[in-house]
Motif scaffolding. Structure first.
Motif, PDB file in Angstrom:
ATOM      1  N   GLU A   1       0.824  -1.205   0.000  1.00 27.75           N
ATOM      2  CA  GLU A   1       0.000   0.000   0.000  1.00 27.75           C
ATOM      3  C   GLU A   1       0.860   1.257   0.000  1.00 27.75           C
TER       4      GLU A   1
ATOM      5  N   ALA B   1      -5.614  -7.420 -11.245  1.00 29.91           N
ATOM      6  CA  ALA B   1      -6.530  -7.722 -10.141  1.00 29.91           C
ATOM      7  C   ALA B   1      -5.959  -7.270  -8.801  1.00 29.91           C
ATOM      8  N   SER B   2      -4.671  -7.510  -8.607  1.00 33.25           N
ATOM      9  CA  SER B   2      -4.042  -7.085  -7.346  1.00 33.25           C
ATOM     10  C   SER B   2      -4.035  -5.568  -7.221  1.00 33.25           C
TER      11      SER B   2
ATOM     12  N   THR C   1      -6.200  -3.477  -8.594  1.00 30.61           N
ATOM     13  CA  THR C   1      -7.570  -3.039  -8.323  1.00 30.61           C
ATOM     14  C   THR C   1      -7.907  -3.209  -6.838  1.00 30.61           C
ATOM     15  N   ARG C   2      -7.492  -4.323  -6.258  1.00 28.02           N
ATOM     16  CA  ARG C   2      -7.748  -4.572  -4.839  1.00 28.02           C
ATOM     17  C   ARG C   2      -7.049  -3.541  -3.956  1.00 28.02           C
TER      18      ARG C   2
ATOM     19  N   ARG D   1      -8.740   0.269  -4.435  1.00 27.27           N
ATOM     20  CA  ARG D   1     -10.103   0.540  -3.991  1.00 27.27           C
ATOM     21  C   ARG D   1     -10.191   1.276  -2.649  1.00 27.27           C
TER      22      ARG D   1
END
Length: 380
Positions: free
Chosen positions: A6, A33-34, A36-37, A40
């Motif tokens: 992060e 996908a990672s 996007t997670r 968010r």
């Protein structure tokens, strides 16, 4: 607190945004996908904003740029000298929105804290009033700072001072205190002349001679914060410093140049006088400036050689004279280098004291990024 992934995401968007998700995923080595997670929660908490689709200029496909939200907050940076406080209010990219300065009415920590709090309060009010959210404050000063505590600040006469706690109580937002050269190095690395460059040296000229270093995208920190290079020998026939060293880098400081010019001109001069005389080609001042340009060129070549970093950023309130003798400076750098060595790339930040204050703001931004809490419920 953010996870390592992060934190890397937040810094990448902060420094490189607006940035397409595809470019961001490639930079961070993440799958779509990672990414996007990870993205968010930043969107939900109002830290990031997603702009409308734009066309990728290479292949013509639509991309969705991510950026730091303009309303994420304001940041204040303050540079302290022995008698003044220089302050700026910036956005999240340390772009200066307002600046001011104020004399210190005393150098005791309580008096300094009050002056800084008043200065920041006035700046924030002038920049946006109650609608402006001040998220964090950074303070930089010359001296030894460990874990935010001022162990030694010679210009203020401080030893063992906790400035962050009283200032945070006065202002009501998190306060980070840092060595001024480290703070300025962070600013140049994240947002300044060396943005996007993974390794470089910063040399500052002013009341002292400072050195900051970035290697592999990280600022190098010594136990004292930033290393000291003021007494590195650079001119065998140069003036003698207060410690008895002949021709050390202290000759590049503002005080040393003023003393030389005052002596040789036979009258007191100010920094503005010296700069004006140098630009007009006064022979006495031109000789002193030329000798200092040679000394600085040797210092730059030495620093580049020892650190193996071929990019050097020059900054500080005493850097104005470099432009007067820039040709001599660059000639000296080339002469001092092995002919087959990589050429040294020199960038000059001539913004003076606001650059120091912006460095402090950059440290505040960095601390705020590291302190983002994505586990809390998003604001409605």
């Amino acid at each position: 607190m953010l996870t390592a992934s992060e934190s890397a995401l937040a810094r990448a968007v902060l420094v490189h945004g607006p940035i397409a998700r595809s470019a961001l995923a490639a930079r961070l080595a993440l799958s779509p996908a990672s990414l996007t997670r990870l993205v968010r929660p930043f969107l939900d908490h109002g830290v990031f904003v997603e702009y409308p689709h734009v066309t990728d200029g290479l292949v013509g496909r639509p991309v969705t740029p991510l950026d730091v939200a303009p309303g994420w907050g304001r940041f204040a940076g303050v540079k302290l000298t022995g008698d003044r406080a220089y302050a700026v209010v910036t956005d999240a990219r340390a772009e200066v929105l307002a600046d001011s300065e104020r004399a210190l009415h005393g150098t005791d920590p309580e008096s300094v804290s009050r002056t800084v709090a008043e200065l920041i309060g006035d700046l924030v009010s002038s920049e946006g009033g109650q609608s402006t959210v001040l998220r964090a404050v950074g303070v930089s000063l010359g001296g030894t700072v460990r874990a935010g505590r001022v162990e030694f600040a010679p210009f203020l006469g401080w030893e063992g001072v906790d400035l962050a706690a009283p200032l945070q109580a006065d202002i009501g937002v998190p306060v980070t205190v840092e060595n001024d050269v480290i703070a300025l190095t962070e600013a140049e690395h994240w947002f300044g002349r060396a943005r996007g460059i993974p390794g470089f040296s910063l040399i500052t000229i002013g009341a002292g001679v400072g050195h900051g270093l970035v290697i592999d995208d990280r600022v190098v920190r010594t136990a004292a914060g930033a290393d000291h290079i003021g007494h590195v020998p650079v001119a065998p026939s140069g003036p003698v410093c207060a410690r008895g060293h002949r021709g050390c880098a202290q000759m590049l400081t503002t005080a040393s140049i003023l003393a030389e010019c005052t002596r040789d001109l036979g009258r007191p001069v100010t920094p503005e006088d010296v700069l004006s005389l140098a630009r007009r080609g006064d022979r006495t001042v031109a000789r002193i400036v030329a000798r200092n340009a040679v000394a600085l060129g040797r210092l730059i070549a030495l620093v580049a050689g020892l650190t193996q970093q071929s990019v050097v950023v020059l900054a500080g309130e005493g850097i104005d004279l470099v432009a007067v003798a820039e040709e001599r400076l660059r000639e000296t750098i080339a002469q001092a280098r092995e002919p087959r060595a990589d050429p040294i790339e020199v960038h000059i930040d001539d913004s003076g004291f606001p650059a120091w204050a912006r460095g402090a703001a950059a440290v505040a931004v960095q601390a705020a990024v590291d302190g983002i809490d994505l586990t809390a419920s998003p604001a409605p």
